[in-house]
Write an enzyme that holds these catalytic residues in place. Structure first.
Site, PDB file in Angstrom:
ATOM      1  CG  ASP A 194      -3.392  -1.969  -8.066  1.00  0.00           C
ATOM      2  OD1 ASP A 194      -2.431  -2.010  -7.329  1.00  0.00           O
ATOM      3  OD2 ASP A 194      -4.524  -1.613  -7.530  1.00  0.00           O
ATOM      4  CD  GLU A 233      -2.481  -1.710   0.391  1.00  0.00           C
ATOM      5  OE1 GLU A 233      -2.604  -1.005  -0.571  1.00  0.00           O
ATOM      6  OE2 GLU A 233      -3.036  -2.832   0.600  1.00  0.00           O
TER       7      GLU A 233
END
Length: 509
Positions: free
Chosen positions: A329, A187
């Site tokens: 991502d 993250e």
């Protein structure tokens, strides 16, 4: 546009939580099958093409240990092959419709499924590690490591954080034949002091968000050494990244691209295009491949111009060529954005033609990208660029339960060490540590905070926590049933076969 202007580093972060044996549809193993077929296969086909052309240092690819474990798992591979077969069967059924546009869609989907099936049966027949390792060995990509189950490191006890990272890096060495020094910090989460954990583990560089780096007074146009550590940090350039990433204005929102959310429920396929902002699903226009091809070319050209303009801006400001880092991502390309792999194919070919040098993060460091140090403050790439997604009021029960899981894990291992019962590997303690790490995955809090399959996330966190405490109770009572319980658990939750809980004791657990 061919005069050299600087370097561009594309970083793709590939991650899914542990999904094997934990449900299928709509969330569970289906998620793995979709991402594998729609994102991982097209991406590696593109990278194979570039490798065959002799291209090197194309991009940086993070593959989290928990995802790598599933890509190597024979059961996951077989289940994905079955899923692809069902994809083809749905397409074949769609071909019976009378409208020629639906039959054309059916043909495209069937051929895409056939291509995926061939890739799984050939290039991927031994799992993901040989595929990724060959690309890394050829110098096409840099592979990033990371902590085993993608926990949010700023919230972990230092000892558990060290254990999670060492388990993840050991896993990368076993699968890929080495660890190149770079990690994807889960993250993009950072808090002061983590750089010391990284340095001790042999980490040479990691990523943070632009906002975090800016709060430390540094731009994203270079790498910076986190003060007192020798570990370099890169920041993702949001001006460029958001050309794709923004959910409101990014390229995937374009009217001509395939709409991920609009589904033909009879076939389970995605036959519609975005059409326009706010257009309800039942009013979407059918997907037209020619329009999507034109949109890819238009947006790829625009992206390259934006990268080049950004690098010119950096060079004018700094008086020397700079660096643009864009991080996403991996699953965005193909799974969420159907045309994403085609977009990447064009961008990775157009950028060098425009005078932009493609580089990996490691390659950028070797070329002298590090320009000074930084006192890096805490931050993440989540909402608010702080920790609220992973420790906010909505997920306080997960935070509290995670604290007690860590404390009990350290207590149990410490008790066994003091009693002299850690002279050999202990499968029950190894499973206890494995279950604790699965409980601490950052995904559960993310899914709850973002209200994305929140019920599934709560259930998964509860299941792992309950399994952990059930096994811990048996171990602490020295109940012989602990071995049977650990075997039963490992049949469902068994990644990281080399994980050794004794490392926690060596770290003072």
């Amino acid at each position: 546009m061919s005069d050299p202007v600087g370097a561009f580093a594309l970083v793709l972060h590939s991650h899914l939580p542990w999904l094997a044996h934990h449900g299928r549809w709509p969330v569970g193993e289906e998620w793995l099958h979709q991402a594998w077929a729609s994102s991982y296969l097209p991406l590696t086909r593109l990278l194979d093409e570039l490798a065959d052309e002799g291209r090197r240092d194309v991009l940086t690819l993070g593959v989290t240990p928990v995802l790598a474990a599933q890509l190597d798992d024979p059961g996951c591979l077989a289940a994905t092959e079955t899923w692809v077969g069902m994809w083809q069967a749905r397409a074949a059924e769609l071909s019976t419709r009378t409208d020629p546009r639906w039959r054309e869609l059916a043909s495209r989907e069937f051929l895409a499924g056939a291509q995926a099936a061939r890739s799984l049966a050939t290039r991927w027949r031994a799992g993901g590690s040989p595929v990724l390792r060959s690309l890394a060995d050829a110098g096409v990509i840099e592979l990033l490591g990371g902590p085993a189950t993608h926990p949010f490191l700023p919230l972990l006890d230092d000892r558990v954080g060290r254990f999670a990272l060492s388990a993840g890096l050991d896993d990368a060495r076993a699968r890929f034949g080495g660890f190149g020094g770079g990690i994807w910090a889960p993250e993009c989460g950072y808090s002061p002091g983590l750089e010391q954990l990284y340095a001790a583990a042999g980490v040479s560089h990691f990523l943070a968000d632009e906002v975090t780096l800016a709060a430390g007074g540094r731009p994203t146009s270079a790498a910076w050494t986190v003060r007192g550590s020798g570990v370099a940090v890169f920041g993702r350039d949001l001006t460029v990244t958001d050309r794709i990433w923004s959910s409101r204005t990014g390229y995937p929102t374009g009217a001509d691209y395939r709409d991920f959310h609009a589904i033909d429920h009879a076939s389970g396929l995605h036959p519609y295009r975005v059409t326009g902002a706010g257009v309800p699903s039942d009013a979407k226009a059918l997907y037209e491949p020619a329009r999507a091809v034109a949109a890819v070319e238009r947006d790829a050209q625009d992206f390259v111009r934006r990268v080049r303009d950004r690098l010119r801006e950096v060079a004018d400001r700094d008086g020397q060529p700079g660096l643009v880092v864009a991080a996403y991502d991996t699953e965005l390309f193909g799974h969420w954005w159907h045309e994403g792999p085609a977009f990447l194919r064009r961008v990775l070919r157009l950028l060098p033609e425009a005078g932009v040098r493609l580089t990996t993060l490691r390659g950028a460091l070797e070329a002298g990208a590090a320009r000074g140090d930084v006192a890096l403050p805490a931050g993440s790439w989540g909402a608010g660029k702080d920790f609220r997604v992973w420790d906010g009021p909505m997920v306080k029960p997960l935070v509290d339960e995670g604290f007690w899981v860590q404390r009990r894990l350290l207590d149990v291992v410490g008790e066994e060490a003091r009693a002299g019962r850690l002279l050999v590997r202990r499968p029950d303690l190894d499973q206890l540590a494995r279950q604790a790490l699965l409980t601490l995955s950052s995904d559960w809090a993310f899914m709850v905070s973002r209200d994305q399959a929140a019920d599934y996330a709560w259930r998964r966190a509860d299941e792992h926590r309950a399994a952990f405490h059930r096994l811990a109770e048996l171990v602490q009572r020295r109940d012989p049933g602990a071995q049977d319980e650990s075997r039963r658990q490992r049949e469902v939750d068994g990644p990281f076969g080399d994980l050794d809980a004794r490392i926690l004791a060596a770290q003072g657990g």
